[in-house]
Motif scaffolding. Structure first.
Motif, short mmCIF file in Angstrom:
data_model
loop_
_atom_site.label_atom_id
_atom_site.label_comp_id
_atom_site.label_asym_id
_atom_site.label_seq_id
_atom_site.Cartn_x
_atom_site.Cartn_y
_atom_site.Cartn_z
N ARG A 89 94.91 -7.99 69.60
CA ARG A 89 94.10 -6.98 68.92
C ARG A 89 94.16 -7.17 67.41
O ARG A 89 95.17 -7.57 66.85
N TYR A 90 93.05 -6.83 66.76
CA TYR A 90 93.03 -6.86 65.29
C TYR A 90 91.91 -5.97 64.78
O TYR A 90 90.74 -6.16 65.13
N ASP A 91 92.31 -4.98 63.99
CA ASP A 91 91.33 -4.11 63.34
C ASP A 91 91.52 -4.30 61.83
O ASP A 91 92.55 -3.89 61.28
N PRO A 92 90.56 -4.92 61.15
CA PRO A 92 90.77 -5.24 59.73
C PRO A 92 90.97 -3.99 58.86
O PRO A 92 91.54 -4.08 57.77
N GLU A 93 90.54 -2.82 59.34
CA GLU A 93 90.71 -1.61 58.54
C GLU A 93 92.09 -0.98 58.73
O GLU A 93 92.45 -0.05 58.03
N VAL A 115 86.42 -10.94 63.44
CA VAL A 115 85.80 -9.75 62.86
C VAL A 115 86.59 -8.52 63.32
O VAL A 115 87.03 -7.70 62.52
N LYS A 116 86.79 -8.40 64.63
CA LYS A 116 87.60 -7.32 65.19
C LYS A 116 87.96 -7.68 66.63
O LYS A 116 87.08 -8.15 67.37
N ASP A 117 89.22 -7.50 66.99
CA ASP A 117 89.69 -7.79 68.35
C ASP A 117 89.19 -9.15 68.85
O ASP A 117 89.59 -10.17 68.33
N LEU A 118 88.29 -9.15 69.85
CA LEU A 118 87.85 -10.41 70.46
C LEU A 118 86.52 -10.90 69.89
O LEU A 118 85.96 -11.87 70.39
N VAL A 119 86.05 -10.24 68.85
CA VAL A 119 84.77 -10.63 68.24
C VAL A 119 85.03 -11.56 67.06
O VAL A 119 85.75 -11.20 66.13
#
Ligand code: FES
Length: 236
Positions: free
Chosen positions: A9-13, A96-100
């Protein structure tokens, strides 16, 4: 059966860096990884972000790294993978976010090889264009590379691409091949010149990751070798 699903998971915000999160998901006998992702999003965490559209292996939008290999989430079944499954975004592209992942660079390379028919009108001005006829044998010449769905599984599985992000990559070469070897096309010389560039076909080290990753079963390494052979001959 119950599956232990780990998702990068990754949320840049919110996050400083990507991190793994775990989910327990009940899987049906014929479920695919895409079904598990839907279950997580719809029943456990609505913020999970991923792309998908057709859900039937046609649009190419849900390629991701599943148990260490690039695959389409809508094509790989859970029973092919077992009870522990990890899912991460495609490697080598900005997340960009998570799997995107950001596909802009990928599609810029696709456009750079002029992936469309280049041919002068074969009729007199002011008249209706005629048919561009082709023999079954000539059509078969590039049949394999017409199957590409631009999912990016090949390009993002390529160590040469990871090391040299400027490399045009397997997917763009496959798309170029589709037109270079089309007997109706007149743009082969242009495309071969583009692909003879430092970031063109010579970056391929015939590692075969691209061929292994292709969900359409395209012989990608073979297509790259055909294009480099045509560059060497100076014609298709
Ligand atoms: S969602 Fe279209 S290829 Fe998987």
């Amino acid at each position: 059966m119950q599956v232990e699903l780990r998702i990068l998971r990754y949320d840049p915000e919110r996050d400083g860096a990507p991190h793994w999160e775990g989910y327990r998901v009940e899987s049906g006998a014929t479920d695919r990884v895409l079904d598990l992702l839907h279950t997580v999003k719809w029943e456990q965490d609505g913020s999970l972000t991923f792309r998908r559209s057709c859900a039937h292996g046609v649009c190419g939008s849900d390629a991701m790294l599943i148990n260490g290999r690039n695959r389409l989430a809508c094509k790989i079944r859970v029973d092919q993978l077992g009870r522990r499954i990890s899912v991460a975004p495609l490697p080598g592209l900005p997340v960009v976010k998570d799997l995107v992942v950001d596909m802009d660079g990928f599609f810029a390379k696709y456009r750079s090889v002029k992936p469309y028919l280049i041919a002068e009108p074969d009729t007199e001005p002011g008249t209706e264009p005629g048919e561009r006829r082709q023999s079954p044998r000539d059509r078969a010449r590039y049949d394999d590379t017409t199957k590409c769905i631009l999912c990016a599984a090949c390009t993002t599985s390529c160590p040469s691409f990871w090391a040299q992000p400027g490399y045009v990559g397997p997917a763009a070469i496959v798309q170029a091949h589709r037109f270079i070897f089309d007997s109706r096309d007149e743009g082969a010389a242009e495309r071969l010149e583009i692909l003879a560039d430092d970031d063109g076909v010579w970056r391929c080290r015939t590692i075969f990751n691209c061929t292994d990753a292709c969900p359409q079963g395209i012989n990608i390494t073979g297509a790259i070798l055909e294009v480099s052979g045509a560059i060497g001959r100076g014609k298709r």
